[in-house]
Write a protein that holds these residues in place. Structure first.
Motif, short mmCIF file in Angstrom:
data_model
loop_
_atom_site.label_atom_id
_atom_site.label_comp_id
_atom_site.label_asym_id
_atom_site.label_seq_id
_atom_site.Cartn_x
_atom_site.Cartn_y
_atom_site.Cartn_z
N ILE A 344 -31.90 12.41 36.26
CA ILE A 344 -32.80 11.71 34.81
C ILE A 344 -33.93 11.49 34.96
N CYS A 345 -34.13 11.24 35.98
CA CYS A 345 -36.26 10.90 36.92
C CYS A 345 -36.83 12.63 36.33
N PRO A 369 -45.93 10.12 35.90
CA PRO A 369 -44.56 11.35 35.25
C PRO A 369 -44.81 12.14 36.55
N LEU A 370 -45.27 12.87 36.71
CA LEU A 370 -45.94 14.01 38.09
C LEU A 370 -45.17 13.50 39.07
N ALA A 371 -45.07 12.31 39.78
CA ALA A 371 -44.33 11.95 40.47
C ALA A 371 -42.68 11.55 40.78
N LEU A 372 -42.62 11.16 39.36
CA LEU A 372 -41.12 10.40 38.86
C LEU A 372 -40.31 12.10 38.51
N ALA A 373 -40.85 12.70 38.27
CA ALA A 373 -40.44 14.41 38.70
C ALA A 373 -40.05 15.17 39.91
N GLY A 374 -41.33 14.43 40.39
CA GLY A 374 -40.63 14.73 41.88
C GLY A 374 -39.70 14.86 42.29
N ILE A 375 -39.98 13.29 42.57
CA ILE A 375 -38.94 12.43 42.89
C ILE A 375 -37.15 12.74 42.45
#
Length: 464
Positions: A344-345, A369-375
């Motif tokens: 989902i992240c 958004p990049l950090a969220l996708a990486g998490i």
């Protein structure tokens, strides 16, 4: 008192051994990942040195990944039969030898062949390191260990391009291969002394099955890599079709053989099947972004190679920072929950980039958004690994690891291919506005693939 002291010594020795197991298995994964990343920043220097075209240079980049996918399952089968540590060390040795040949190459053909040798060695380094680690770590701590393993491997995504650029600038491109030699020798020495040996199935591998899976995997992955880079689609389509037919033949043989290379009964487990499909989609989304994000930052954002590496850090840096903690969460809350939250992240991060980015927007719009996708990737990766490996008998962990990595590689190849198709369907290289349009389409596609992964991650069953 003496009994307590002895018990504490045993626990301390066990902790030391576990630490070494984690370090040495992570090192093999790191080396194989690093070599696929570090060459990218040296590609221009190699092309100039050999005076070759970009299309010819591409073979030096693709030969490594195609070889890994082609021979991976054959190497895993050997490891299961004669010893995982033995094959792991043999893989490191072949990889190191291939690195020497790469450094000594004086033309592109020699370099391509040397990359094939490297790929043969690397093909067993990742699955065997996963199998050794999983076998040696108690299940209650396995998620944490796999999280750290993923984080160290993810470190290659961060330091690979930057290190490659630094080496090329200060020394010469050959040194990106020479650095593998001392690391490989040290890894083999300590692995032989400190890693436990384990075996799985002792069944002999059918020569025909070995040939079929090598040709099928090589044909499919090569066609996916080549189909977007040529004007004439006939050859890639034909090779891919032949690879698919050989793959179907291989699967049919697995059904009727008494001792198959890949027991199809593994796929009767919904956790095993759904975990692998979710892995395919997770990495299909990721590799599409890996392919286009650096280009977007350079073409539209006007960043140089070094700055691009820094700007990608909010995404790739989370693999090192979050994955170990995500592994602990997997042990505590279960694979299904963490994998689903992770997907989902990742999907939400890519979707936000697709929505808010334009050819004049600031880079900082992308940071969260990049950090969220990486998490998300850092959470889903260890969770899906543990789910797939935990769905089979401990003696089958090596084969399960091989299958998992095949799904990961095929997902990466497929994700890159369809992302390129989406890019050219909605954009082009003509100007920054059209490049942004194509990039947004690729990011939206990555979000969709991540969302599809959720459909399968929620089917993962909790292990009793």
């Amino acid at each position: 008192m003496r009994t307590t002291t002895t018990k504490n010594q045993v626990m301390e020795n066990s902790k030391v051994n576990t630490t070494w197991i984690l370090i040495l298995t992570s090192l093999g994964f790191f080396m194989s990942m690093m070599d696929s990343m570090i060459v990218t920043t040296a590609s221009t220097a190699i092309r100039t040195d050999f005076n070759i075209s970009v299309s010819t240079l591409q073979w030096a980049l693709n030969a490594y990944n195609i070889t890994i996918g082609a021979v991976l399952l054959v190497g895993v089968s050997l490891g299961e039969r004669i010893g995982r540590r033995r094959i792991y060390n043999l893989g490191i040795f072949i990889f190191t030898l291939g690195s020497v040949f790469c450094a000594l190459s004086n033309n592109i053909n020699a370099l391509i062949m040397s990359r094939v040798i490297e790929g043969i060695g690397a093909s067993v380094m990742t699955p065997m390191s996963m199998a050794i680690l999983t076998q040696a770590i108690p299940e209650s701590k396995r998620g944490k260990a796999l999280g750290i393993w993923s984080g160290i491997g993810g470190l290659a995504l961060i330091v690979g391009p930057s290190l490659g650029g630094f080496i090329v600038a200060k020394l010469a491109w050959q040194w990106i291969f020479w650095i593998n030699v001392p690391i490989g020798i040290i890894a083999i020495y300590f692995s032989k002394r400190l890693l436990p040996e384990s075996v799985g199935s002792s069944d002999k591998t059918s020569p025909l099955d070995s040939v079929l899976i090598v040709l099928a995997s090589a044909g499919i992955i090569w066609s996916l890599s080549e189909i977007t880079s040529v004007n004439n689609l006939l050859i890639p389509m034909a090779v891919g079709t032949v690879g698919l037919i050989l793959g179907i033949w291989f699967v049919r043989r697995q059904r009727i053989e008494a001792k198959p290379m890949i027991p199809l009964e593994y796929f009767k487990s919904s956790t095993f099947t759904d975990g692998n499909i979710a892995t395919f989609l997770l990495y299909a989304a990721m590799y599409g972004v890996v392919f286009f994000l650096p280009q977007f930052l350079q073409v539209v954002g006007k960043a140089n190679a070094f700055t691009t590496g820094l700007e990608i850090l909010p995404w790739t840096g989370t693999l090192v920072l979050v994955a170990p903690f995500a592994g602990r969460a997997v042990d505590k809350f279960g694979e299904k929950m963490i994998a689903t939250i992770g997907l989902i992240c990742q999907g939400l991060g890519y979707l936000l980039i697709a929505i808010f980015i334009n050819n004049q927007s600031s880079y900082f719009v992308m940071v969260i958004p990049l950090a969220l996708a990486g998490i998300g990737l850092s959470m889903a990766g260890p969770a899906l690994q543990k789910a797939v490996l935990g769905a089979v008998d401990p003696r089958a962990i090596g084969k399960a690891s091989g299958i998992y990595n095949v799904f990961r590689l095929l997902g990466g190849a497929m994700g890159t291919t369809i992302s390129v198709i989406a890019f050219y369907q909605f954009g082009s290289l003509i100007n920054t506005r059209l490049f942004t349009s194509g990039f947004r389409a690729a990011m939206l596609l990555a979000a969709i693939m991540s969302t599809l992964g959720i459909v399968f991650s929620v089917q993962i069953k909790k292990k009793n």
